[in-house]
Scaffold this motif. Structure first.
Motif, short mmCIF file in Angstrom:
data_model
loop_
_atom_site.label_atom_id
_atom_site.label_comp_id
_atom_site.label_asym_id
_atom_site.label_seq_id
_atom_site.Cartn_x
_atom_site.Cartn_y
_atom_site.Cartn_z
N PRO A 99 -28.73 -41.60 -72.12
CA PRO A 99 -29.19 -40.58 -73.22
C PRO A 99 -29.63 -41.21 -74.68
N ASP A 100 -30.61 -40.45 -75.50
CA ASP A 100 -30.39 -41.09 -76.99
C ASP A 100 -28.74 -41.33 -77.36
N GLY A 101 -28.38 -42.44 -77.96
CA GLY A 101 -27.42 -42.77 -78.47
C GLY A 101 -26.63 -43.64 -77.80
N TYR A 102 -26.76 -43.85 -76.27
CA TYR A 102 -25.72 -44.60 -75.02
C TYR A 102 -25.30 -45.81 -76.02
N ALA A 133 -17.56 -41.81 -67.71
CA ALA A 133 -18.30 -42.22 -68.70
C ALA A 133 -17.91 -41.51 -70.26
N LYS A 134 -17.28 -40.59 -70.22
CA LYS A 134 -16.41 -40.25 -71.15
C LYS A 134 -14.74 -40.87 -71.56
N ALA A 135 -14.41 -41.12 -70.38
CA ALA A 135 -13.39 -42.21 -70.83
C ALA A 135 -14.11 -43.43 -71.57
N GLY A 138 -18.61 -46.33 -76.21
CA GLY A 138 -18.97 -47.07 -77.40
C GLY A 138 -18.85 -48.02 -76.08
N HIS A 139 -18.74 -48.21 -74.79
CA HIS A 139 -18.70 -49.42 -74.48
C HIS A 139 -19.98 -49.49 -73.32
#
Length: 187
Positions: A99-102, A133-135, A138-139
Motif C-alpha cells: 500500500p501507499d506508505g509501505y 506485517a503490523k509487528a 517501518g521495516h
C-alpha cells in the motif's frame, strides 16, 4: 552453484521452492551475481529492490498485477520436507499488495481467489501475515514475512481447516471444533 545450473533442475517447478530455498530459478538471460547486485543498486527505491528480489526468486510464477500500488502474485511452496498438508499443486498462490506508505503501512497478503483452499485456511493465512506485517511496520518486511510464513504455513492451514470445521459444525447445529483460532497461528 552457478545460476545456469539452477535452471530447469529439480526446483524447476512453479515458484522454485519455498522461502527457505536458495535464490530461486534462473530465467533465461538472467543477470549473473555481480550484474544482479549492480541492477539492484540501480533501482530507484527500496520497494523496487524488494519486488525485484521476489520477482527473481519466483520468476516462473511471478505476475505483476498493478504498478500503483504495487501488487503481484506468485506460487508459494513450503520448504519443509516434512510438510504434510495436502495442497493442490503443492503451492499456495499469494497476492501481495504494497500500500501507499509501505513500509510504514503494513503489506497486505491474501490467497488468490481462484485457490481451491477453503475460506478458513485463506483467512488464517491473511490474518497471520497481517499480524506479522503490523509487528514489523517501518521495516522492509516482504522477505522476512515469507520466511515466517514458510515456518508457520502448516500451522496456519490447520487452524484454517479447524475454523472451517467449526463453521460447518455450527451450521448443522453441532458443537465447536478444535481449539486455536485465527490469531493462534501468528506467533
Amino acid at each position: 552453484m552457478a545460476d545456469e545450473e539452477k535452471t530447469g533442475g529439480a526446483s524447476g517447478g512453479a515458484g522454485g521452492g519455498g522461502a527457505g530455498a536458495g535464490t530461486g530459478d534462473a530465467a533465461e538471460g538472467e543477470l549473473d551475481g555481480a550484474s544482479w547486485f549492480a541492477h539492484l543498486k540501480s533501482l530507484g527505491s527500496d520497494i523496487e529492490v524488494e519486488v525485484a528480489q521476489l520477482q527473481r526468486r519466483y520468476n516462473q510464477t511471478f505476475k505483476m498485477l498493478s504498478e500503483s500500488p504495487p501488487s503481484f502474485e506468485f506460487a508459494f511452496h513450503s520448504s519443509d520436507p516434512d510438510f504434510k498438508f495436502p495442497l493442490p499443486g503443492d503451492f499456495v498462490t499469494l497476492v501481495v499488495t504494497l500500500p501507499d506508505g509501505y513500509p510504514a503501512t503494513p503489506v497486505q497478503v491474501a490467497v488468490a481467489e481462484r485457490s481451491s483452499l477453503g475460506a478458513g485456511p485463506r483467512r488464517a493465512i491473511a490474518a497471520g501475515t497481517a499480524k506479522f506485517a503490523k509487528a514489523n511496520v517501518g521495516h522492509k518486511m516482504l522477505r522476512p514475512m515469507l520466511k515466517w510464513l514458510d515456518r508457520n504455513l502448516e500451522e496456519l492451514l490447520n487452524i484454517g481447516v479447524s475454523l472451517d470445521a467449526r463453521a460447518a459444525g455450527h451450521d448443522s447445529g453441532g458443537g465447536g471444533g478444535a481449539g486455536g483460532g485465527a490469531g493462534g497461528g501468528s506467533k
